[in-house]
Design a protein around this motif. Structure first.
Motif, short mmCIF file in Angstrom:
data_model
loop_
_atom_site.label_atom_id
_atom_site.label_comp_id
_atom_site.label_asym_id
_atom_site.label_seq_id
_atom_site.Cartn_x
_atom_site.Cartn_y
_atom_site.Cartn_z
N TRP A 160 -1.30 2.67 -12.33
CA TRP A 160 -0.35 3.42 -11.67
C TRP A 160 -0.96 4.19 -10.32
O TRP A 160 -0.43 4.03 -9.05
CB TRP A 160 0.43 4.34 -12.32
CG TRP A 160 1.45 5.01 -11.72
CD1 TRP A 160 1.57 6.21 -11.17
CD2 TRP A 160 2.90 4.45 -11.73
NE1 TRP A 160 2.91 6.55 -10.89
CE2 TRP A 160 3.61 5.56 -10.86
CE3 TRP A 160 3.29 3.31 -11.72
CZ2 TRP A 160 5.18 5.31 -10.76
CZ3 TRP A 160 4.80 3.00 -11.81
CH2 TRP A 160 5.53 4.01 -11.12
N VAL A 164 0.29 2.48 -7.08
CA VAL A 164 1.57 2.90 -6.17
C VAL A 164 1.02 3.50 -5.06
O VAL A 164 0.13 4.29 -4.89
CB VAL A 164 2.05 4.04 -7.22
CG1 VAL A 164 3.16 4.87 -6.37
CG2 VAL A 164 2.71 3.54 -8.40
N GLU A 166 2.96 4.82 -2.41
CA GLU A 166 3.84 5.79 -1.60
C GLU A 166 4.81 6.08 -2.70
O GLU A 166 5.46 5.05 -3.49
CB GLU A 166 4.47 5.28 -0.60
CG GLU A 166 5.43 6.39 0.17
CD GLU A 166 6.19 5.76 1.33
OE1 GLU A 166 6.94 6.75 2.08
OE2 GLU A 166 5.81 4.76 1.98
N ARG A 167 4.81 7.39 -3.18
CA ARG A 167 6.12 7.82 -3.95
C ARG A 167 6.61 9.13 -3.34
O ARG A 167 6.15 10.15 -3.40
CB ARG A 167 5.60 8.01 -5.47
CG ARG A 167 6.69 8.18 -6.47
CD ARG A 167 6.05 8.60 -7.75
NE ARG A 167 7.12 8.59 -8.87
CZ ARG A 167 6.68 9.13 -9.92
NH1 ARG A 167 5.65 9.47 -10.48
NH2 ARG A 167 7.80 9.27 -10.95
N TYR A 169 10.36 11.59 -2.03
CA TYR A 169 11.35 11.91 -2.60
C TYR A 169 11.87 12.84 -1.27
O TYR A 169 11.39 13.40 -0.29
CB TYR A 169 11.35 13.12 -3.67
CG TYR A 169 10.95 12.55 -5.13
CD1 TYR A 169 11.83 12.60 -6.12
CD2 TYR A 169 9.63 11.98 -5.17
CE1 TYR A 169 11.56 12.01 -7.28
CE2 TYR A 169 9.16 11.34 -6.34
CZ TYR A 169 10.09 11.43 -7.56
OH TYR A 169 9.86 11.11 -8.71
N TYR A 227 6.24 14.41 -0.90
CA TYR A 227 5.26 13.19 -1.35
C TYR A 227 4.30 13.83 -2.43
O TYR A 227 3.80 14.86 -2.33
CB TYR A 227 4.30 12.82 -0.33
CG TYR A 227 3.27 12.04 -0.61
CD1 TYR A 227 3.59 10.76 -0.79
CD2 TYR A 227 1.86 12.58 -0.63
CE1 TYR A 227 2.43 9.66 -1.32
CE2 TYR A 227 0.88 11.43 -0.89
CZ TYR A 227 1.17 10.29 -1.36
OH TYR A 227 0.16 9.54 -1.66
N GLY A 231 1.93 12.74 -10.47
CA GLY A 231 3.49 12.56 -11.01
C GLY A 231 3.51 13.15 -12.37
O GLY A 231 3.43 12.21 -13.45
N ALA A 267 14.86 10.40 -5.33
CA ALA A 267 13.55 9.57 -5.23
C ALA A 267 13.74 8.52 -4.03
O ALA A 267 14.52 7.40 -4.44
CB ALA A 267 13.03 9.02 -6.51
N LEU A 270 9.65 4.11 -3.24
CA LEU A 270 8.68 3.70 -4.04
C LEU A 270 7.83 2.28 -3.61
O LEU A 270 8.76 1.21 -3.19
CB LEU A 270 9.25 3.42 -5.71
CG LEU A 270 8.23 3.16 -6.62
CD1 LEU A 270 7.38 4.01 -6.81
CD2 LEU A 270 8.91 2.79 -7.89
#
Length: 295
Positions: A160, A164, A166-167, A169, A227, A231, A267, A270
């Protein structure tokens, strides 16, 4: 069959003999599994003479044109409080509405994103399954990823951090955030009532890092781009409370009012490398309109 000129999102073929549609597609897409081809039909990605067809036994005749639309979300399926943004043989990406559980809890086992997707994939084949890769809180909306096999789930979860890219909100928070951008770092722990809280003592819990930037603000509310570098459970909600600006509607972490009638957390992006092909995929959801209304 003759393959025709096409745009990148379409494949078009001329039918040369009389046969059933499923049979034609299995021959045309011989590199795909039978389940995958049936799924493409069910999702409404196949058009005969420019009309959508989902019946497997639809009779084709010489001269007909069959068009296959790539990566079309599940038009033929009906979902409550969610929609499919992308699907292939390995993953499903959805946009979840506020108020929908990601997975079941002891209190509610009925309507969840997971259950709806499980029902959807099993219409194609009773043995099909979906697997939870990560979760969004019930009242958080936005982009969410599911795997279609245990192997893909494990690949995503174990990789993960690297996969990943870019995650991010958007968060609508109480008050005017004076510092235009910043980073919040703490160690998060859970108490006996399952509420998360911050510790500034290194290694006293799980390290959590949140970056934020103000998009716009008025006297009562601020809209932030957030950002996640890590998580953790309720990370944004805890860190916004730490900042002195709890997420709107988040009573658990100190919100005093709720002018939008929902939790002010969404969110929005993603982006990740595909767990099987390695292809870079980025999914962006619109900011909920209620976050943008002038007050």
């Amino acid at each position: 069959m003759n393959k025709q000129r096409q745009n990148p999102n379409m494949e078009q073929y001329k039918v040369e003999k009389s046969e059933e549609l499923l049979s034609f597609l299995l021959d045309t897409m011989s590199n795909r599994s039978r389940n995958s081809v049936k799924s493409i039909l069910t999702r409404g990605q196949v058009f005969v003479n420019n009309k959508e067809v989902t019946k497997h036994n639809f009779r084709l005749e010489p001269g007909y044109t069959v068009t296959i639309q790539k990566n079309k979300a599940a038009k033929a399926a009906t979902f409550e409080k969610m929609k499919i943004l992308y699907e292939d043989d390995s993953i499903i990406v959805i946009e979840k509405d506020s108020g929908l559980l990601s997975v079941a809890t002891e209190k509610e086992k009925s309507l969840t994103a997971y259950k709806q997707l499980m029902s959807y994939v099993r219409k194609i084949n009773a043995k099909n399954r979906v697997f939870v890769v990560h979760r969004l809180d019930r009242d958080t909306s936005g982009v969410m990823l599911f795997a279609k096999s245990e192997k893909v789930k494990q690949t995503l979860q174990s990789g993960w951090k690297d996969m990943v890219k870019e995650r991010s909100y958007v968060a609508l928070v109480e008050g005017t955030v004076k510092k235009h951008e910043g980073t919040i770092t703490s160690w998060l722990k859970e108490n006996e009532t399952f509420k998360m809280y911050s510790s500034q003592k290194p290694n006293d819990g799980k390290k959590a890092i949140t970056h934020y930037k103000v998009i716009k603000a008025n006297n009562n509310l601020s809209l932030l781009s957030v950002y996640l570098e890590t998580g953790r459970k309720n990370q944004i909600r805890v860190h916004m409370a730490d900042l002195g600006h709890p997420v709107v509607g988040d009573k658990k972490y100190g919100s005093k009012f709720n002018p939008i009638g929902r939790l002010g957390l969404h969110a929005i992006v993603l982006a990740f490398n595909h767990p099987v092909t390695g292809e870079f995929l980025r999914f962006k959801s619109d900011i909920p309109s209620v976050f943008l209304k002038k007050r």
